[in-house]
Design an enzyme around this catalytic site. Structure first.
Site, mmCIF file in Angstrom:
data_model
loop_
_atom_site.group_PDB
_atom_site.id
_atom_site.type_symbol
_atom_site.label_atom_id
_atom_site.label_comp_id
_atom_site.label_asym_id
_atom_site.label_seq_id
_atom_site.Cartn_x
_atom_site.Cartn_y
_atom_site.Cartn_z
ATOM 1 N N TYR A 154 13.629 18.125 -8.204
ATOM 2 C CA TYR A 154 13.151 18.351 -6.841
ATOM 3 C C TYR A 154 12.681 17.057 -6.187
ATOM 4 O O TYR A 154 13.110 16.715 -5.072
ATOM 5 C CB TYR A 154 12.019 19.373 -6.847
ATOM 6 C CG TYR A 154 11.506 19.690 -5.467
ATOM 7 C CD1 TYR A 154 12.259 20.479 -4.601
ATOM 8 C CD2 TYR A 154 10.282 19.209 -5.024
ATOM 9 C CE1 TYR A 154 11.805 20.772 -3.320
ATOM 10 C CE2 TYR A 154 9.813 19.495 -3.743
ATOM 11 C CZ TYR A 154 10.577 20.270 -2.899
ATOM 12 O OH TYR A 154 10.121 20.548 -1.631
ATOM 13 N N LYS A 212 14.540 14.920 -2.978
ATOM 14 C CA LYS A 212 13.933 14.640 -1.680
ATOM 15 C C LYS A 212 13.887 13.136 -1.405
ATOM 16 O O LYS A 212 13.967 12.706 -0.244
ATOM 17 C CB LYS A 212 12.532 15.250 -1.606
ATOM 18 C CG LYS A 212 12.528 16.775 -1.626
ATOM 19 C CD LYS A 212 13.313 17.359 -0.453
ATOM 20 C CE LYS A 212 13.196 18.875 -0.388
ATOM 21 N NZ LYS A 212 13.881 19.464 0.791
#
Length: 242
Positions: free
Chosen positions: A166, A170
């Site tokens: 994750y 990003k």
């Protein structure tokens, strides 16, 4: 500056921050299109906004399926003839209980398919319409967890988070934002990444501030004036370090 007649697409907007972004744009007078993988969810979210007297619609879009993305772009061309705002809100997190050393690579690929490659696919497919707008705006929903400055240990305030898939997806999304900003420099299109902070959504397990509060920074970036910034990462308090 009036927003009447302008069209916005928000992906992953059936609930949480995405829904609140869609609601906020509609309240500013925009015709909002909710992007959803599931027809029933998309219809329900659009109806919830229409019941408030807002101009809302939905389109089926799976950001991990290029054919689905292109079909959604075709629908926008056919039904609305324009696109002025694109908010790439659809995102997933699968590695909530693993460390980098034990991260599942298949899960990591799935996260990147949605959070990175899916965003690129949507931008590429929607750019022809956005280029026709006199002030096109693209907002990529990022996070402070994607900031290398904030997550770098031992002193980074978010160094506690070690979600390899994750967080790094990003970070990659932030880089994607910069690259598109470089290409689109000199055009009316502005593209930025938004850090909504920790919000009480399904993704966070219900922890954090309200989705309404989390939507504020995305709304401000979607409604930027011509002299606004491009190619940056912003939170409610202003620029966030890369």
């Amino acid at each position: 500056m009036t927003e009447a007649g302008r069209v916005a697409l928000v992906t992953g907007a059936t609930r949480g921050i995405g829904f609140e972004i869609a609601r906020g744009l509609a309240e500013h007078g925009m015709r909002v299109v909710i992007g959803a993988r599931d027809p029933a969810s998309g219809q329900k979210a659009a109806k919830a906004l229409c019941d408030r007297g807002l101009d809302a619609h939905y389109v089926i879009i799976d950001v991990t399926d290029r054919a689905s993305v292109q079909a959604a772009a075709a629908v926008l061309v056919d039904r609305f003839k324009r696109l002025d705002v694109l908010v790439n809100n659809a995102g997933i997190s699968l590695d909530k209980h693993s460390l980098p050393s034990t991260a599942d690579l298949d899960e990591m690929r799935r996260v990147y398919e949605t959070n990175v490659f899916g965003v690129v696919a949507v931008i590429q497919s929607m750019l022809p319409l956005l280029r026709q707008s006199d002030r096109g705006r693209i907002v990529n929903m990022s996070t402070g967890l994607g900031s290398l400055a904030l997550t770098r240990g031992p002193d980074g305030p978010m160094a506690f988070s070690r979600l390899l898939a994750y967080n790094s997806s990003k970070t990659a999304l932030n880089a994607v934002t910069v690259q598109f900003a470089n290409e689109l420099a000199g055009t009316p299109i502005k593209i930025n990444a938004a850090n909504p902070g920790l919000c009480a959504t399904e993704l966070s397990g219900g922890k954090g501030q309200s989705p309404v509060a989390g939507a504020k920074v995305a709304l401000s970036l979607a409604l930027l004036d011509a002299d606004g910034p491009t190619g940056g990462l912003f939170g409610e308090g202003g620029p966030v370090p890369w």
